[in-house]
Design a protein around this motif. Structure first.
Motif, PDB file in Angstrom:
ATOM      1  N   THR A  74       0.767  -0.978   0.015  1.00 13.60           N
ATOM      2  CA  THR A  74      -0.144   0.078  -0.055  1.00 13.60           C
ATOM      3  C   THR A  74       0.749   1.199  -0.012  1.00 13.60           C
ATOM      4  O   THR A  74       0.490   2.100  -0.766  1.00 13.60           O
ATOM      5  CB  THR A  74      -0.882   0.029   1.180  1.00 13.60           C
ATOM      6  OG1 THR A  74      -1.874  -1.198   1.217  1.00 13.60           O
ATOM      7  CG2 THR A  74      -1.537   1.072   1.350  1.00 13.60           C
ATOM      8  N   ARG A  75       1.867   1.353   0.878  1.00 15.37           N
ATOM      9  CA  ARG A  75       2.723   2.407   0.916  1.00 15.37           C
ATOM     10  C   ARG A  75       3.546   2.698  -0.416  1.00 15.37           C
ATOM     11  O   ARG A  75       3.897   3.778  -0.764  1.00 15.37           O
ATOM     12  CB  ARG A  75       3.515   2.247   1.987  1.00 15.37           C
ATOM     13  CG  ARG A  75       3.067   2.445   3.377  1.00 15.37           C
ATOM     14  CD  ARG A  75       4.163   2.391   4.568  1.00 15.37           C
ATOM     15  NE  ARG A  75       3.309   2.669   5.849  1.00 15.37           N
ATOM     16  CZ  ARG A  75       3.198   1.418   6.702  1.00 15.37           C
ATOM     17  NH1 ARG A  75       3.566   0.444   6.527  1.00 15.37           N
ATOM     18  NH2 ARG A  75       2.322   1.814   7.990  1.00 15.37           N
ATOM     19  N   TYR A  79       0.039   5.316  -1.210  1.00 13.53           N
ATOM     20  CA  TYR A  79      -1.000   5.700   0.011  1.00 13.53           C
ATOM     21  C   TYR A  79      -0.334   5.529   1.454  1.00 13.53           C
ATOM     22  O   TYR A  79       0.365   4.793   1.754  1.00 13.53           O
ATOM     23  CB  TYR A  79      -2.182   4.646  -0.163  1.00 13.53           C
ATOM     24  CG  TYR A  79      -2.917   4.798  -1.463  1.00 13.53           C
ATOM     25  CD1 TYR A  79      -3.840   5.644  -1.596  1.00 13.53           C
ATOM     26  CD2 TYR A  79      -2.484   3.833  -2.594  1.00 13.53           C
ATOM     27  CE1 TYR A  79      -4.634   5.680  -2.804  1.00 13.53           C
ATOM     28  CE2 TYR A  79      -3.117   4.036  -3.559  1.00 13.53           C
ATOM     29  CZ  TYR A  79      -4.293   4.835  -3.746  1.00 13.53           C
ATOM     30  OH  TYR A  79      -4.881   4.936  -4.950  1.00 13.53           O
ATOM     31  N   GLU A  80      -0.989   6.066   2.249  1.00  8.61           N
ATOM     32  CA  GLU A  80      -0.737   6.138   3.664  1.00  8.61           C
ATOM     33  C   GLU A  80      -1.494   5.072   4.339  1.00  8.61           C
ATOM     34  O   GLU A  80      -2.564   4.649   4.080  1.00  8.61           O
ATOM     35  CB  GLU A  80      -1.280   7.542   4.392  1.00  8.61           C
ATOM     36  CG  GLU A  80      -0.843   7.556   5.885  1.00  8.61           C
ATOM     37  CD  GLU A  80      -1.071   9.168   6.258  1.00  8.61           C
ATOM     38  OE1 GLU A  80      -1.255   9.095   7.660  1.00  8.61           O
ATOM     39  OE2 GLU A  80      -1.224  10.173   5.602  1.00  8.61           O
ATOM     40  N   ARG A  82      -2.494   4.052   8.343  1.00  7.77           N
ATOM     41  CA  ARG A  82      -2.398   4.757   9.795  1.00  7.77           C
ATOM     42  C   ARG A  82      -2.045   3.372  10.500  1.00  7.77           C
ATOM     43  O   ARG A  82      -2.665   2.350  10.176  1.00  7.77           O
ATOM     44  CB  ARG A  82      -3.493   5.415   9.941  1.00  7.77           C
ATOM     45  CG  ARG A  82      -3.654   6.668   9.266  1.00  7.77           C
ATOM     46  CD  ARG A  82      -4.989   7.489   9.434  1.00  7.77           C
ATOM     47  NE  ARG A  82      -6.147   6.880  10.140  1.00  7.77           N
ATOM     48  CZ  ARG A  82      -7.327   6.700   9.465  1.00  7.77           C
ATOM     49  NH1 ARG A  82      -7.473   7.425   8.523  1.00  7.77           N
ATOM     50  NH2 ARG A  82      -8.040   6.106  10.105  1.00  7.77           N
ATOM     51  N   GLY A  88      -2.307  -1.237   9.308  1.00  6.68           N
ATOM     52  CA  GLY A  88      -1.093  -0.450  10.336  1.00  6.68           C
ATOM     53  C   GLY A  88      -0.465  -1.527  11.209  1.00  6.68           C
ATOM     54  O   GLY A  88      -0.811  -1.078  12.589  1.00  6.68           O
TER      55      GLY A  88
END
Length: 89
Positions: A74-75, A79-80, A82, A88
C-alpha cells in the motif's frame, strides 16, 4: 483466495485455520479498498507474495506478516497506512 488455498493444500500436515483465512481475507479487502483505482494490483501482489512464501518455505506466512506486506504494498503505491487501520501493524 482460491490460489492461496490451492497453494496451501500442497503443504503436508498443515491446516489453513479459519482465523488465518479470515486475516488473509481482511488484508485482501483492505488492499481492494485502497486499490479501487489501480485495478487491484495490491491484491495480485499480496496473493503472489503469499504463494511464493508457501512455495519457498513450505508453510503459510503468519497473518501479521501478511498484514505487514500488505502495508508495504500500500505504501509503495503512494497511499498512507495509519496505525489504527488493519494494515497498520
Amino acid at each position: 483466495m482460491k490460489r492461496i488455498v490451492e497453494a496451501s493444500e500442497t503443504i503436508p500436515n498443515v491446516e489453513f485455520s479459519s482465523s488465518k483465512r479470515d486475516a488473509y481475507e481482511k488484508t485482501i479487502r483492505a488492499l481492494q479498498a485502497v486499490d479501487a483505482i489501480d485495478e487491484d494490483e495490491g491484491v495480485h501482489a499480496i496473493t503472489e507474495w503469499i504463494v511464493d512464501r508457501i512455495e519457498e518455505k513450505g508453510k503459510l506466512p503468519g497473518s501479521r506478516d501478511v498484514r505487514r506486506q500488505g502495508a508495504k504494498i500500500t505504501r509503495g503505491t503512494g497511499y498512507e497506512v495509519r496505525n489504527d487501520e488493519w494494515l497498520g501493524v
